[in-house]
Design a protein around this motif. Structure first.
Motif, PDB file in Angstrom:
ATOM      1  N   PHE A  34       4.977  18.467  -6.937  1.00 46.34           N
ATOM      2  CA  PHE A  34       3.997  17.754  -6.106  1.00 46.34           C
ATOM      3  C   PHE A  34       4.686  16.690  -5.244  1.00 46.34           C
ATOM      4  O   PHE A  34       4.409  16.571  -4.041  1.00 46.34           O
ATOM      5  CB  PHE A  34       2.935  17.118  -7.005  1.00 46.34           C
ATOM      6  CG  PHE A  34       1.915  16.312  -6.273  1.00 46.34           C
ATOM      7  CD1 PHE A  34       0.931  16.938  -5.512  1.00 46.34           C
ATOM      8  CD2 PHE A  34       1.940  14.930  -6.318  1.00 46.34           C
ATOM      9  CE1 PHE A  34      -0.012  16.184  -4.814  1.00 46.34           C
ATOM     10  CE2 PHE A  34       1.004  14.163  -5.635  1.00 46.34           C
ATOM     11  CZ  PHE A  34       0.023  14.802  -4.878  1.00 46.34           C
ATOM     12  N   CYS A  35       5.595  15.955  -5.865  1.00 44.69           N
ATOM     13  CA  CYS A  35       6.295  14.895  -5.122  1.00 44.69           C
ATOM     14  C   CYS A  35       7.157  15.481  -4.005  1.00 44.69           C
ATOM     15  O   CYS A  35       7.204  14.944  -2.900  1.00 44.69           O
ATOM     16  CB  CYS A  35       7.168  14.071  -6.062  1.00 44.69           C
ATOM     17  SG  CYS A  35       6.195  13.048  -7.169  1.00 44.69           S
ATOM     18  N   VAL A  36       7.826  16.599  -4.308  1.00 45.92           N
ATOM     19  CA  VAL A  36       8.674  17.231  -3.286  1.00 45.92           C
ATOM     20  C   VAL A  36       7.812  17.718  -2.123  1.00 45.92           C
ATOM     21  O   VAL A  36       8.134  17.499  -0.946  1.00 45.92           O
ATOM     22  CB  VAL A  36       9.477  18.409  -3.909  1.00 45.92           C
ATOM     23  CG1 VAL A  36      10.154  19.236  -2.827  1.00 45.92           C
ATOM     24  CG2 VAL A  36      10.506  17.876  -4.886  1.00 45.92           C
ATOM     25  N   TYR A 161       7.888   8.936   1.542  1.00 43.17           N
ATOM     26  CA  TYR A 161       6.523   8.740   1.024  1.00 43.17           C
ATOM     27  C   TYR A 161       6.461   7.582   0.023  1.00 43.17           C
ATOM     28  O   TYR A 161       5.587   6.715   0.122  1.00 43.17           O
ATOM     29  CB  TYR A 161       5.986  10.021   0.376  1.00 43.17           C
ATOM     30  CG  TYR A 161       4.587   9.833  -0.162  1.00 43.17           C
ATOM     31  CD1 TYR A 161       3.472   9.953   0.690  1.00 43.17           C
ATOM     32  CD2 TYR A 161       4.361   9.477  -1.488  1.00 43.17           C
ATOM     33  CE1 TYR A 161       2.194   9.727   0.203  1.00 43.17           C
ATOM     34  CE2 TYR A 161       3.083   9.257  -1.974  1.00 43.17           C
ATOM     35  CZ  TYR A 161       2.004   9.394  -1.125  1.00 43.17           C
ATOM     36  OH  TYR A 161       0.730   9.159  -1.593  1.00 43.17           O
ATOM     37  N   VAL A 162       7.389   7.563  -0.892  1.00 46.53           N
ATOM     38  CA  VAL A 162       7.329   6.542  -1.954  1.00 46.53           C
ATOM     39  C   VAL A 162       7.593   5.132  -1.430  1.00 46.53           C
ATOM     40  O   VAL A 162       7.305   4.158  -2.117  1.00 46.53           O
ATOM     41  CB  VAL A 162       8.322   6.820  -3.116  1.00 46.53           C
ATOM     42  CG1 VAL A 162       7.880   7.982  -3.931  1.00 46.53           C
ATOM     43  CG2 VAL A 162       9.731   6.988  -2.595  1.00 46.53           C
ATOM     44  N   SER A 163       8.140   5.029  -0.215  1.00 46.00           N
ATOM     45  CA  SER A 163       8.409   3.684   0.299  1.00 46.00           C
ATOM     46  C   SER A 163       7.110   2.920   0.539  1.00 46.00           C
ATOM     47  O   SER A 163       7.057   1.712   0.414  1.00 46.00           O
ATOM     48  CB  SER A 163       9.237   3.739   1.583  1.00 46.00           C
ATOM     49  OG  SER A 163       8.511   4.401   2.587  1.00 46.00           O
TER      50      SER A 163
ATOM     51  N   PHE B 204       1.953   1.924 -14.922  1.00 40.69           N
ATOM     52  CA  PHE B 204       0.636   1.727 -14.299  1.00 40.69           C
ATOM     53  C   PHE B 204       0.354   0.232 -14.139  1.00 40.69           C
ATOM     54  O   PHE B 204      -0.062  -0.229 -13.076  1.00 40.69           O
ATOM     55  CB  PHE B 204      -0.448   2.404 -15.157  1.00 40.69           C
ATOM     56  CG  PHE B 204      -1.849   2.012 -14.779  1.00 40.69           C
ATOM     57  CD1 PHE B 204      -2.449   2.537 -13.638  1.00 40.69           C
ATOM     58  CD2 PHE B 204      -2.575   1.104 -15.544  1.00 40.69           C
ATOM     59  CE1 PHE B 204      -3.741   2.166 -13.277  1.00 40.69           C
ATOM     60  CE2 PHE B 204      -3.860   0.733 -15.194  1.00 40.69           C
ATOM     61  CZ  PHE B 204      -4.445   1.261 -14.056  1.00 40.69           C
ATOM     62  N   LYS B 205       0.606  -0.516 -15.207  1.00 38.24           N
ATOM     63  CA  LYS B 205       0.319  -1.951 -15.150  1.00 38.24           C
ATOM     64  C   LYS B 205       1.176  -2.642 -14.090  1.00 38.24           C
ATOM     65  O   LYS B 205       0.683  -3.468 -13.333  1.00 38.24           O
ATOM     66  CB  LYS B 205       0.602  -2.586 -16.529  1.00 38.24           C
ATOM     67  CG  LYS B 205      -0.514  -2.348 -17.515  1.00 38.24           C
ATOM     68  CD  LYS B 205      -0.550  -3.413 -18.591  1.00 38.24           C
ATOM     69  CE  LYS B 205       0.279  -3.036 -19.774  1.00 38.24           C
ATOM     70  NZ  LYS B 205       0.127  -3.947 -20.921  1.00 38.24           N
ATOM     71  N   ILE B 461      -0.402   6.354  -9.924  1.00 43.28           N
ATOM     72  CA  ILE B 461       0.843   5.603  -9.672  1.00 43.28           C
ATOM     73  C   ILE B 461       1.479   6.059  -8.360  1.00 43.28           C
ATOM     74  O   ILE B 461       1.891   5.239  -7.545  1.00 43.28           O
ATOM     75  CB  ILE B 461       1.834   5.762 -10.856  1.00 43.28           C
ATOM     76  CG1 ILE B 461       1.283   5.032 -12.088  1.00 43.28           C
ATOM     77  CG2 ILE B 461       3.209   5.220 -10.493  1.00 43.28           C
ATOM     78  CD1 ILE B 461       2.029   5.316 -13.380  1.00 43.28           C
ATOM     79  N   ILE B 462       1.519   7.380  -8.146  1.00 43.25           N
ATOM     80  CA  ILE B 462       2.138   7.887  -6.913  1.00 43.25           C
ATOM     81  C   ILE B 462       1.361   7.400  -5.689  1.00 43.25           C
ATOM     82  O   ILE B 462       1.935   6.967  -4.701  1.00 43.25           O
ATOM     83  CB  ILE B 462       2.196   9.433  -6.933  1.00 43.25           C
ATOM     84  CG1 ILE B 462       3.186   9.906  -7.996  1.00 43.25           C
ATOM     85  CG2 ILE B 462       2.595   9.992  -5.570  1.00 43.25           C
ATOM     86  CD1 ILE B 462       3.178  11.403  -8.231  1.00 43.25           C
TER      87      ILE B 462
END
Lengths: 325, 476
Positions: A34-36, A161-163, B204-205, B461-462
């Motif tokens: 999913f992340c990729v 994305y994670v940035s 999460f926290k 979280i993502i």
């Protein structure tokens, strides 16, 4: 349980660990996929950063003017209206330390660069520089090839994305689900349709503006000020040594914002700009903060112009830069 | 290397696989791996400070042995004081020197340039207060004969630098952690599973609650002059949740990571906002630090004197003042500690009703929870102000402004930044008798449902991770 002391092969986990690892893999594989996919999707979605990055790659031999600053500059300078080849490398919350690193690391690529535009708006010297965790570190590395971190980069520093998941999720939503064209850019990475802001919501009614909440920093901070000013001098020294013209701009802000400014902050900023104007020869100023030519309909909110306002302000900058010859 | 970074996401499984590949019977090699991994983990911040950890470890290790060997009390004391002077000296130089020099020069109106001792341009090593207190407790315990000194340097080096708890605790005692390095650590699937769940809950926290709330708090605290009473009050409550989730999130990840390696670390938080009194709050907040000060400061003071209310209060003020100072070289932290001491001292004032000796704390544990929660939130809010404000002047200004009921323009109780705080409270409340909410789900839901819940948290979280912020307690 097998005696692990005797066998030390790579898959010599005992039964329990193997089960744990298998379950872990089973759980995390879909997450990783999913992340990729998310990252691939964002890399294939046009963003202001990707367009500016491509423009920088393609036109680096021709660029004569580089513009730096925060969201105020991002929204108020549309390079389309500048006669000379130029690029706007400003972005939201971007401060001088980031500007300077970008300039430093792109200088060798920009052979024809002769003018640098910096922002010094009302509270610029009173706000902390960008921290080492500034989310655009990854984005600038990926798209501009600029490393803002004070260390070597890791492969994970290139992940986009994670940035800033919130920003890029909105971008994906706007592009693939809502499809309303809210994130559309011209060839210079400038937001073409950025009209739907606070002022439009209030029907450009100035009475409503005065009743609305205005986010403004009124806190003077001696330590931040001293550090920022000293840093800014270093930037100007660098530009002077490189033989670059420097233009310092203060973009238009609306009355309801101007009225709330802390006079002390304003006064000491202006006093620094006066000293700078006397110290440096190749420095020019464009202060449109209280320019009445910018009407309410040219603003997105009290301190950001919409594309119409940007056109006018960019033309003012264009006149100034052309007059330097 | 931050726990909420990709680097840690790679580092942890690699070290874990190598660790269990070595096998539980090769304890020595497992320890060598842990030591190397811990030094690598810490060295990524600044490898130069590894020398400081190493020096502290060696001094306390040999001090422990010498204290145990010496027959004369004077010799024992000499080695104990050497260890304490080193530990407190390092702490003083890196953390408090500039504070005291600045305060001293301010007191006499001197510019630091004119003064013989000028401020030092030094950075504070990450986690210094944590590992210094941990090593100091070792020599103190050896001196008090509570434990025997270890003769194994590798075990001791691992005890000081164990990476899950190196930079922000829990502050472990040698009695609990040190023996775990000498024992065989067998892999247990249930413990490891629980470790992973704790890591997920901690992430999460930290990433969702703390980092998002930080933005809302920073926006208000940036310029308190422009904020109304309600905004400031709200931001102060939110700041409590920010530091709580930031620090307890770190502790959860630390405890969870340690579980994966077969170690058991001490619990550091127990839902502090459900406390029933000021004293109860400190039994639930940063528990390992509170215990440290009870054992090495509060306890010894009252032990040597008559156990009167006055003695206990004196010990309380000293301990809480030092707990405040432990957090940082700022008057706001000292006042934070003193304020807590005042509250607890008031709660403890003894008085007689119908011949029965009671105190306010006695009633606080008996009145309805709805009343104590109001009391605790007032306590939390005012404490948060001292913790968060840059100066004492600013803290008092905020308190005054909250109390003067200045209307707040554009005040919004609900925003995407704070929407996970209610979820956190609900989950923690219902799982208050468990170690964490996922443990609570274990009994309530089937495996597929639990996996769906875990996936939901991973997605949250993502998607909703706030901008990356360093853990607040790293600076302490």
């Amino acid at each position: 349980m097998p005696d692990q002391k005797k066998n030390l092969f790579i898959f010599n986990f005992n039964k329990h660990i193997s089960v744990f690892l298998k379950r872990g893999l089973l759980f995390f594989t879909p997450v990783a996929i999913f992340c990729v996919l998310l990252e691939l999707l964002i890399l294939n979605t046009p963003s202001s950063f990707s367009i500016i990055g491509n423009y920088l790659d393609e036109k680096q031999e021709d660029i004569e003017i580089v513009i730096f600053g925060s969201s105020q500059i991002k929204n108020s300078i549309n390079p389309k209206f500048l006669d000379k080849s130029s690029i706007n490398l400003s972005s939201g919350m971007q401060h001088h330390n980031t500007d300077f690193k970008i300039l430093n690391q792109t200088r060798n690529r920009l052979k024809k660069l002769n003018t640098v535009v910096f922002e010094v708006s009302y509270g610029h010297f009173e706000v902390n520089h960008n921290s080492k965790y500034y989310w655009k570190n990854n984005v600038f590395l990926k798209y501009y090839g600029v490393n803002l971190k004070d260390r070597n980069t890791y492969p994970t520093d290139y992940l986009v994305y994670v940035s800033n998941p919130a920003y890029f999720s909105r971008l994906l939503y706007a592009n693939y689900i809502k499809k309303d064209g809210s994130y559309t850019y011209n060839d210079y990475g400038f937001y073409k349709n950025k009209y739907e802001g606070k002022f439009k919501t209030l029907n450009y009614d100035t009475i409503q503006f005065s009743k609305s909440y205005v986010k403004i920093n009124r806190r003077a901070d001696k330590n931040i000020f001293k550090y920022n000013v000293s840093f800014f001098y270093n930037m100007l020294d660098y530009c002077e040594n490189e033989g670059l013209n420097i233009v310092i701009i203060s973009p238009p802000t609306f009355n309801n914002y101007n009225d709330l400014r802390n006079p002390f902050i304003l006064k000491r900023r202006d006093s620094i700009l006066n000293i700078i104007s006397e110290k440096y020869k190749n420095i020019y100023f464009l202060n449109s903060e209280e320019d009445m030519e910018f009407t309410a309909k040219m603003f997105w909110d009290e301190k950001h112009l919409n594309p119409d306002g940007a056109e006018l302000f960019t033309l003012q900058l264009n006149d100034l830069i052309n007059s330097l010859e | 290397m931050l726990f909420n970074s990709f680097s840690f996401g790679l580092f942890l499984p690699i070290v874990l696989c190598l660790y269990w590949l070595i096998g539980y019977k090769r304890v020595k090699y497992q320890n060598v791996l842990l030591l190397l991994a811990s030094y690598f983990f810490y060295g990524l911040w600044d490898w130069r400070f590894l020398l400081l950890i190493l020096a502290s470890s060696l001094i306390d290790y040999f001090a422990g042995i010498e204290i145990s060997k010496s027959h004369k009390i004077s010799s024992k004391k000499l080695f104990l004081y050497s260890s304490i002077v080193w530990n407190l000296g390092v702490l003083f130089i890196f953390k408090y020197y500039n504070f005291f020099i600045d305060e001293f020069s301010d007191l006499f109106n001197l510019e630091s340039n004119d003064y013989t001792f000028s401020s030092l341009q030094i950075i504070l090593p990450v986690g210094l207060s944590f590992y210094t207190f941990q090593t100091m407790s070792y020599t103190l315990d050896v001196y008090k004969k509570k434990i025997k000194p270890t003769g194994n340097l590798l075990h001791f080096l691992c005890f000081v630098s164990f990476f899950p708890q190196l930079v922000a605790g829990p502050i472990e005692r040698a009695k609990n952690l040190l023996p775990q390095f000498s024992k065989e650590r067998k892999f247990d699937i249930a413990t490891s599973k629980d470790g992973l769940r704790l890591i997920l809950w901690g992430l999460f926290k930290k990433m969702v609650v703390a980092d998002n709330v930080a933005i809302a708090v920073n926006a208000i605290y940036l310029s308190p002059e422009d904020q109304g009473s309600l905004s400031l009050f709200y931001a102060s409550i939110l700041f409590f949740f920010q530091i709580y989730c930031d620090f307890s999130g770190y502790s959860d990840i630390a405890i969870g990571s340690a579980k994966l390696f077969g170690f058991k670390l001490s619990k550091n938080f127990n839902i502090p906002y459900l406390a029933r009194s000021g004293a109860d709050f400190w039994n639930r907040w940063h528990i390992t630090l509170t215990k440290w000060f009870i054992d090495y400061v509060y306890g010894p003071i009252i032990k040597k004197r008559k156990r009167s209310y006055f003695t206990k209060t004196f010990a309380l003020f000293v301990s809480m003042g030092l707990i405040g100072l432990w957090h940082g070289a700022k008057w706001t932290f000292v006042f934070f500690g003193i304020y807590q001491a005042i509250i607890i001292a008031i709660e403890r004032i003894p008085f007689k009703i119908k011949g029965k000796k009671v105190s306010i704390s006695y009633y606080l544990t008996r009145i309805p929870f709805a009343f104590t929660i109001i009391y605790i939130f007032i306590l939390i809010t005012t404490s948060s102000i001292f913790f968060r404000a840059d100066t004492l002047e600013s803290a008092f200004y905020i308190i005054k402004k909250i109390g003067s009921f200045v209307p707040s323009e554009q005040f919004s109780l609900i925003s995407t930044r704070v929407m996970f705080v209610p979820l956190l409270i609900v989950l923690e409340y219902f799982s208050r008798r468990k170690n964490h909410p996922f443990e609570f789900f274990e009994k309530k839901f089937s495996k597929p449902v639990r996996w769906l819940i875990y996936y939901a948290f991973v997605l949250i979280i993502i998607r909703y991770a706030g901008p990356k912020e360093e853990f607040i307690y790293f600076q302490f």
